[in-house]
Scaffold this motif. Structure first.
Motif, PDB file in Angstrom:
ATOM      1  N   GLY A 147      12.241 -15.434 -23.754  1.00  0.00           N
ATOM      2  CA  GLY A 147      13.110 -14.090 -23.942  1.00  0.00           C
ATOM      3  C   GLY A 147      12.773 -13.440 -25.178  1.00  0.00           C
ATOM      4  O   GLY A 147      12.709 -14.006 -26.472  1.00  0.00           O
ATOM      5  N   TYR A 148      13.079 -11.919 -25.120  1.00  0.00           N
ATOM      6  CA  TYR A 148      12.771 -11.262 -26.071  1.00  0.00           C
ATOM      7  C   TYR A 148      13.888 -10.430 -26.407  1.00  0.00           C
ATOM      8  O   TYR A 148      14.769  -9.983 -25.653  1.00  0.00           O
ATOM      9  CB  TYR A 148      11.705 -10.115 -25.841  1.00  0.00           C
ATOM     10  N   PRO A 149      14.170 -10.312 -27.801  1.00  0.00           N
ATOM     11  CA  PRO A 149      15.501  -9.486 -28.365  1.00  0.00           C
ATOM     12  C   PRO A 149      15.198  -8.018 -27.774  1.00  0.00           C
ATOM     13  O   PRO A 149      14.002  -7.622 -27.824  1.00  0.00           O
ATOM     14  CB  PRO A 149      15.413  -9.661 -29.594  1.00  0.00           C
ATOM     15  N   MET A 150      16.407  -7.381 -27.614  1.00  0.00           N
ATOM     16  CA  MET A 150      16.430  -5.984 -27.399  1.00  0.00           C
ATOM     17  C   MET A 150      16.089  -5.827 -25.805  1.00  0.00           C
ATOM     18  O   MET A 150      16.150  -4.650 -25.305  1.00  0.00           O
ATOM     19  CB  MET A 150      15.748  -5.133 -28.217  1.00  0.00           C
ATOM     20  N   ILE A 151      15.561  -6.768 -25.074  1.00  0.00           N
ATOM     21  CA  ILE A 151      15.527  -6.573 -23.520  1.00  0.00           C
ATOM     22  C   ILE A 151      15.876  -7.877 -22.926  1.00  0.00           C
ATOM     23  O   ILE A 151      15.398  -8.332 -22.153  1.00  0.00           O
ATOM     24  CB  ILE A 151      13.983  -6.339 -23.276  1.00  0.00           C
ATOM     25  N   SER A 152      16.978  -8.340 -23.420  1.00  0.00           N
ATOM     26  CA  SER A 152      17.605  -9.595 -22.869  1.00  0.00           C
ATOM     27  C   SER A 152      18.065  -9.447 -21.433  1.00  0.00           C
ATOM     28  O   SER A 152      17.726 -10.563 -20.597  1.00  0.00           O
ATOM     29  CB  SER A 152      19.151 -10.088 -23.615  1.00  0.00           C
ATOM     30  N   HIS A 153      18.525  -8.455 -20.712  1.00  0.00           N
ATOM     31  CA  HIS A 153      18.784  -8.230 -19.544  1.00  0.00           C
ATOM     32  C   HIS A 153      17.441  -8.323 -18.681  1.00  0.00           C
ATOM     33  O   HIS A 153      17.407  -9.114 -17.613  1.00  0.00           O
ATOM     34  CB  HIS A 153      19.460  -6.738 -19.301  1.00  0.00           C
ATOM     35  N   TYR A 154      16.349  -7.626 -19.250  1.00  0.00           N
ATOM     36  CA  TYR A 154      14.930  -7.679 -18.510  1.00  0.00           C
ATOM     37  C   TYR A 154      14.573  -9.233 -18.442  1.00  0.00           C
ATOM     38  O   TYR A 154      14.176  -9.525 -17.485  1.00  0.00           O
ATOM     39  CB  TYR A 154      14.182  -6.687 -19.209  1.00  0.00           C
ATOM     40  N   SER A 155      14.504  -9.829 -19.746  1.00  0.00           N
ATOM     41  CA  SER A 155      13.921 -11.254 -19.797  1.00  0.00           C
ATOM     42  C   SER A 155      14.679 -12.059 -18.825  1.00  0.00           C
ATOM     43  O   SER A 155      14.287 -12.983 -18.111  1.00  0.00           O
ATOM     44  CB  SER A 155      14.433 -11.715 -21.149  1.00  0.00           C
ATOM     45  N   ALA A 156      16.093 -11.929 -18.645  1.00  0.00           N
ATOM     46  CA  ALA A 156      17.007 -12.880 -17.560  1.00  0.00           C
ATOM     47  C   ALA A 156      16.605 -12.842 -16.607  1.00  0.00           C
ATOM     48  O   ALA A 156      16.025 -13.732 -15.499  1.00  0.00           O
ATOM     49  CB  ALA A 156      18.489 -12.656 -18.047  1.00  0.00           C
ATOM     50  N   THR A 157      16.270 -11.218 -15.958  1.00  0.00           N
ATOM     51  CA  THR A 157      15.707 -11.213 -14.604  1.00  0.00           C
ATOM     52  C   THR A 157      14.463 -11.978 -14.393  1.00  0.00           C
ATOM     53  O   THR A 157      14.168 -12.582 -13.195  1.00  0.00           O
ATOM     54  CB  THR A 157      15.754  -9.823 -14.122  1.00  0.00           C
ATOM     55  N   LYS A 158      13.468 -11.828 -15.266  1.00  0.00           N
ATOM     56  CA  LYS A 158      12.267 -12.282 -14.964  1.00  0.00           C
ATOM     57  C   LYS A 158      12.300 -13.820 -15.064  1.00  0.00           C
ATOM     58  O   LYS A 158      11.591 -14.615 -14.304  1.00  0.00           O
ATOM     59  CB  LYS A 158      11.005 -11.720 -16.371  1.00  0.00           C
ATOM     60  N   TRP A 159      13.004 -14.507 -15.816  1.00  0.00           N
ATOM     61  CA  TRP A 159      13.370 -16.215 -15.634  1.00  0.00           C
ATOM     62  C   TRP A 159      13.750 -16.461 -14.458  1.00  0.00           C
ATOM     63  O   TRP A 159      13.197 -17.270 -13.689  1.00  0.00           O
ATOM     64  CB  TRP A 159      14.206 -16.405 -16.729  1.00  0.00           C
ATOM     65  N   GLY A 160      14.794 -15.428 -13.853  1.00  0.00           N
ATOM     66  CA  GLY A 160      15.161 -15.734 -12.291  1.00  0.00           C
ATOM     67  C   GLY A 160      14.046 -15.602 -11.420  1.00  0.00           C
ATOM     68  O   GLY A 160      14.001 -16.239 -10.714  1.00  0.00           O
ATOM     69  N   VAL A 161      13.066 -14.338 -11.546  1.00  0.00           N
ATOM     70  CA  VAL A 161      11.921 -14.423 -10.588  1.00  0.00           C
ATOM     71  C   VAL A 161      11.000 -15.645 -10.700  1.00  0.00           C
ATOM     72  O   VAL A 161      10.708 -16.346  -9.484  1.00  0.00           O
ATOM     73  CB  VAL A 161      11.306 -13.066 -10.810  1.00  0.00           C
ATOM     74  N   ARG A 162      10.974 -16.077 -11.582  1.00  0.00           N
ATOM     75  CA  ARG A 162       9.998 -17.500 -12.008  1.00  0.00           C
ATOM     76  C   ARG A 162      10.802 -18.424 -11.304  1.00  0.00           C
ATOM     77  O   ARG A 162       9.941 -19.384 -10.485  1.00  0.00           O
ATOM     78  CB  ARG A 162       9.844 -17.725 -13.314  1.00  0.00           C
ATOM     79  N   GLY A 163      12.078 -18.798 -11.308  1.00  0.00           N
ATOM     80  CA  GLY A 163      12.732 -19.997 -10.770  1.00  0.00           C
ATOM     81  C   GLY A 163      12.751 -19.547  -9.075  1.00  0.00           C
ATOM     82  O   GLY A 163      12.438 -20.732  -8.301  1.00  0.00           O
ATOM     83  N   LEU A 164      13.217 -18.507  -8.494  1.00  0.00           N
ATOM     84  CA  LEU A 164      12.909 -18.136  -7.412  1.00  0.00           C
ATOM     85  C   LEU A 164      11.740 -18.201  -6.610  1.00  0.00           C
ATOM     86  O   LEU A 164      11.532 -18.766  -5.539  1.00  0.00           O
ATOM     87  CB  LEU A 164      13.571 -16.665  -7.127  1.00  0.00           C
ATOM     88  N   THR A 165      10.594 -18.101  -7.186  1.00  0.00           N
ATOM     89  CA  THR A 165       9.220 -18.098  -6.730  1.00  0.00           C
ATOM     90  C   THR A 165       8.904 -19.410  -6.721  1.00  0.00           C
ATOM     91  O   THR A 165       8.311 -20.045  -5.460  1.00  0.00           O
ATOM     92  CB  THR A 165       8.366 -17.569  -7.982  1.00  0.00           C
TER      93      THR A 165
END
Length: 258
Positions: A147-165
């Motif tokens: 996760g990266y600061p200042m793009i927390s919303h983006y980071s959270a979605t990408k962690w979600g994509v990894r789990g979904l995949t």
């Protein structure tokens, strides 16, 4: 027999590079984006056709369930089948976690997470019905591992994509459908440029200084290019990757590791 692919968010940047690479690989390619990017999308369609492949341009918001369903059906109707789906569309902007509104949070999740889910689901329905397997590939990110600061919303979605995949790969393996994701790091796109400008302002740096500082952290010593990502997606879309599923592959010049 011709193979057909669809690439969402493909009017420019990584999506455009992927669409052109798949056409080079012998796919007929449907390209997709939102209405505001219609002109650029048409140019990509024309580029693909100039390569001797069939192409259609589909305007659709991937966060809308009915639009995604219609898009996948249109690909089958006009290109003959659905063999590869690249859920590439995504958005990102720089904002402090304390300042993100609930609506802004939902907007990023609608495109980056809901959009990928809808593309995965509707693609799988058609591929299962066709009975010949397929390749489903989603856009993750290096931010899906860290996760990266200042793009927390983006980071959270990408962690979600990894789990979904990972989950989808296990559910659909029996149908000979592989599900993987690609995880770009710093790639030379308009979105990266915009984020770089915003971060430079916050850090009191020039754009050039912020860019230089970021590149210093990349062992290979350069910002990636869209073709660096397209090369990996080409492999994931090919038969050479038939024994790979549930993986999220980092493409970041050694910036970080899984």
């Amino acid at each position: 027999m011709n193979r057909a692919a669809v690439v969402t968010g493909s009017s420019r940047g990584i999506g455009r590079a992927i669409a052109l690479r798949l056409a080079k690989d012998g796919f007929d390619v449907a390209v997709n984006d939102i209405e505001s990017n219609h002109s650029d999308l048409e140019k990509v369609r024309q580029e693909i056709e100039s390569m001797g492949r069939k192409s259609i341009a589909i305007i659709a918001d991937v966060s809308k369930s009915e639009k995604v369903e219609e898009m996948m059906e249109e690909v089958v109707e006009k290109l003959g089948s659905l063999d590869v789906v690249i859920a590439n569309a995504g958005i990102c902007y720089v904002k402090s976690l304390l300042e993100i509104s609930a609506d802004e949070w939902d907007e990023v999740f609608a495109v980056n997470m809901r959009g990928v889910f809808l593309c995965y689901r509707e693609a799988a329905k058609i591929m299962i019905k066709q009975g010949k397997g397929g390749k489903i590939i989603g856009a993750c990110s290096t931010a899906g591992y860290r996760g990266y600061p200042m793009i927390s919303h983006y980071s959270a979605t990408k962690w979600g994509v990894r789990g979904l995949t990972q989950a989808a790969a296990q559910e659909w393996a029996r149908h000979n459908i592989t599900v993987n994701a690609y995880c770009p790091g710093r790639i030379d796109t308009r979105m990266t440029q915009t984020c770089n400008e915003e971060l430079a302002k916050l850090r009191g740096l020039t754009v050039e200084e912020n860019e230089s500082n970021s590149v210093k952290n990349i062992p290979i010593g350069r910002t990636g290019q869209p073709d660096d990502v397209a090369n990996v997606v080409s492999f994931l879309a090919s038969k050479d990757s038939d024994y790979i599923t549930g993986q999220s592959i980092l493409i970041n010049g050694g910036l970080s590791f899984s």
